[in-house]
Design a protein around this motif. Structure first.
Motif, short mmCIF file in Angstrom:
data_model
loop_
_atom_site.label_atom_id
_atom_site.label_comp_id
_atom_site.label_asym_id
_atom_site.label_seq_id
_atom_site.Cartn_x
_atom_site.Cartn_y
_atom_site.Cartn_z
N UNK A 1 0.98 -1.31 0.14
CA UNK A 1 0.02 0.07 0.15
C UNK A 1 1.08 1.31 -0.06
N UNK A 2 0.35 1.82 -0.49
CA UNK A 2 -1.16 2.27 -0.97
C UNK A 2 -0.47 2.53 -2.26
N UNK A 3 0.03 2.17 -2.94
CA UNK A 3 -0.36 1.69 -4.65
C UNK A 3 -1.16 0.70 -4.82
N UNK A 4 -1.84 1.30 -5.72
CA UNK A 4 -2.69 0.35 -6.10
C UNK A 4 -2.39 -1.05 -6.74
N UNK A 5 -0.98 -1.38 -6.96
CA UNK A 5 -1.45 -2.27 -8.07
C UNK A 5 0.32 -2.66 -7.84
N UNK A 6 0.35 -4.38 -7.38
CA UNK A 6 2.11 -4.40 -7.40
C UNK A 6 1.73 -5.47 -8.11
N UNK A 7 3.78 -6.09 -8.97
CA UNK A 7 3.79 -7.13 -9.74
C UNK A 7 4.96 -7.98 -9.15
N UNK A 8 4.88 -8.93 -9.03
CA UNK A 8 5.63 -9.60 -8.18
C UNK A 8 6.13 -10.53 -9.84
N UNK A 9 7.45 -10.06 -9.99
CA UNK A 9 8.73 -10.66 -10.94
C UNK A 9 9.34 -12.24 -10.94
N UNK A 10 9.08 -12.91 -10.68
CA UNK A 10 9.35 -13.99 -10.00
C UNK A 10 10.15 -14.92 -11.15
N UNK A 11 11.61 -15.17 -11.25
CA UNK A 11 12.94 -16.36 -11.74
C UNK A 11 12.52 -17.51 -11.56
N UNK A 12 12.30 -18.18 -13.37
CA UNK A 12 12.32 -19.23 -13.33
C UNK A 12 13.11 -20.20 -13.50
N UNK A 13 14.88 -19.74 -13.07
CA UNK A 13 15.61 -19.96 -14.16
C UNK A 13 16.08 -21.35 -13.59
N UNK A 14 16.23 -22.15 -14.31
CA UNK A 14 16.59 -23.91 -14.03
C UNK A 14 17.51 -24.38 -14.54
N UNK A 15 18.54 -25.32 -13.93
CA UNK A 15 19.38 -26.12 -14.95
C UNK A 15 19.50 -26.20 -16.70
N UNK A 16 19.95 -26.46 -17.49
CA UNK A 16 20.06 -25.63 -18.62
C UNK A 16 21.05 -26.29 -19.58
N UNK A 17 20.87 -27.24 -20.67
CA UNK A 17 22.47 -28.04 -20.83
C UNK A 17 22.94 -26.35 -21.49
N UNK A 18 22.54 -24.84 -22.00
CA UNK A 18 23.54 -24.11 -22.97
C UNK A 18 23.08 -22.53 -22.09
N UNK A 19 22.41 -21.99 -21.13
CA UNK A 19 21.77 -21.43 -20.78
C UNK A 19 22.40 -21.18 -19.71
N UNK A 20 23.33 -19.99 -18.65
CA UNK A 20 23.48 -20.62 -17.48
C UNK A 20 22.42 -20.04 -16.27
N UNK A 21 22.01 -20.67 -15.56
CA UNK A 21 21.23 -19.41 -14.81
C UNK A 21 21.57 -18.33 -14.53
N UNK A 22 22.00 -17.81 -14.95
CA UNK A 22 22.87 -16.62 -14.34
C UNK A 22 22.28 -15.58 -15.51
#
Length: 192
Positions: free
Chosen positions: A92-113
């Motif tokens: 509050x008092x902002x009328x809207x909040x957006x939570x941004x979540x990282x869904x990073x996961x192990x990947x054969x090519x793309x580092x989690x960072x």
């Protein structure tokens, strides 16, 4: 690509409007959808879209505050009433909040960072999108982004991590700019 002076001027003057100075009206559903569309236009190696959004608006903001208050009271019984009451006002008092979540996961090519940074870029692009549509925005994390029980209560799934909460609303004041770092002091040239 031609120079875009309006965009340059915006980036040179962009600033955060903190949540206490954000009020109704918030974005309409269509405006929010446009903001989220813009938020997704970030560098994303592998086209993984390693993030997701959670919307907190209306009465949900009050319910979140009650839950944060109760959790903080249980975790830190030495906190005084004023400190605990501050937890009730986190979305509050902002009328809207957006939570941004990282869904990073192990990947054969793309580092989690890299995946985590893509989610962070989605947060920042959401702030730009809010500004582009005439709203103010503040990107924060706070303790509940990192505390596992709180993050789960706020909607994070196992293996996910909040990278931020973006408060969005109509600015109620014109804040003065703060001193910015000197890029020359932060830059060196590699010479091998």
């Amino acid at each position: 690509m031609p120079a875009n002076e309006a965009l340059r001027d915006y980036l040179l003057t962009r600033r955060t409007v903190t949540a206490p100075f954000l009020a109704e009206p918030g974005p309409s559903p269509d405006q929010l959808q446009e903001m989220l569309t813009i938020a997704c236009r970030v560098p994303d190696h592998g086209k993984l879209a390693p993030w997701r959004f959670l919307i907190y608006d209306g009465d949900a903001r009050v319910r979140v505050g009650d839950k944060l208050h109760n959790l903080a009271a249980r975790k830190w019984p030495d906190r005084n009433a004023e400190q605990l009451d501050a937890e009730r006002r986190q979305f509050l008092p902002a009328p809207l909040t957006v939570g941004v979540i990282s869904t990073a996961a192990p990947h054969f090519k793309i580092p989690e960072l890299e995946q985590l940074m893509a989610a962070g870029n989605a947060c920042f692009n959401l702030c730009h999108a809010a500004n582009a549509l005439g709203f103010g925005a503040q990107w924060v994390t706070r303790w509940f982004a990192f505390e596992p029980e709180a993050a789960q209560m706020l909607g994070a799934r196992p293996g996910e991590q909040f990278v931020g909460f973006v408060h969005i609303g109509t600015p109620q004041t014109q804040l003065e700019d703060r001193e910015r770092p000197d890029p020359k002091a932060l830059t060196t040239r590699w010479d091998g």
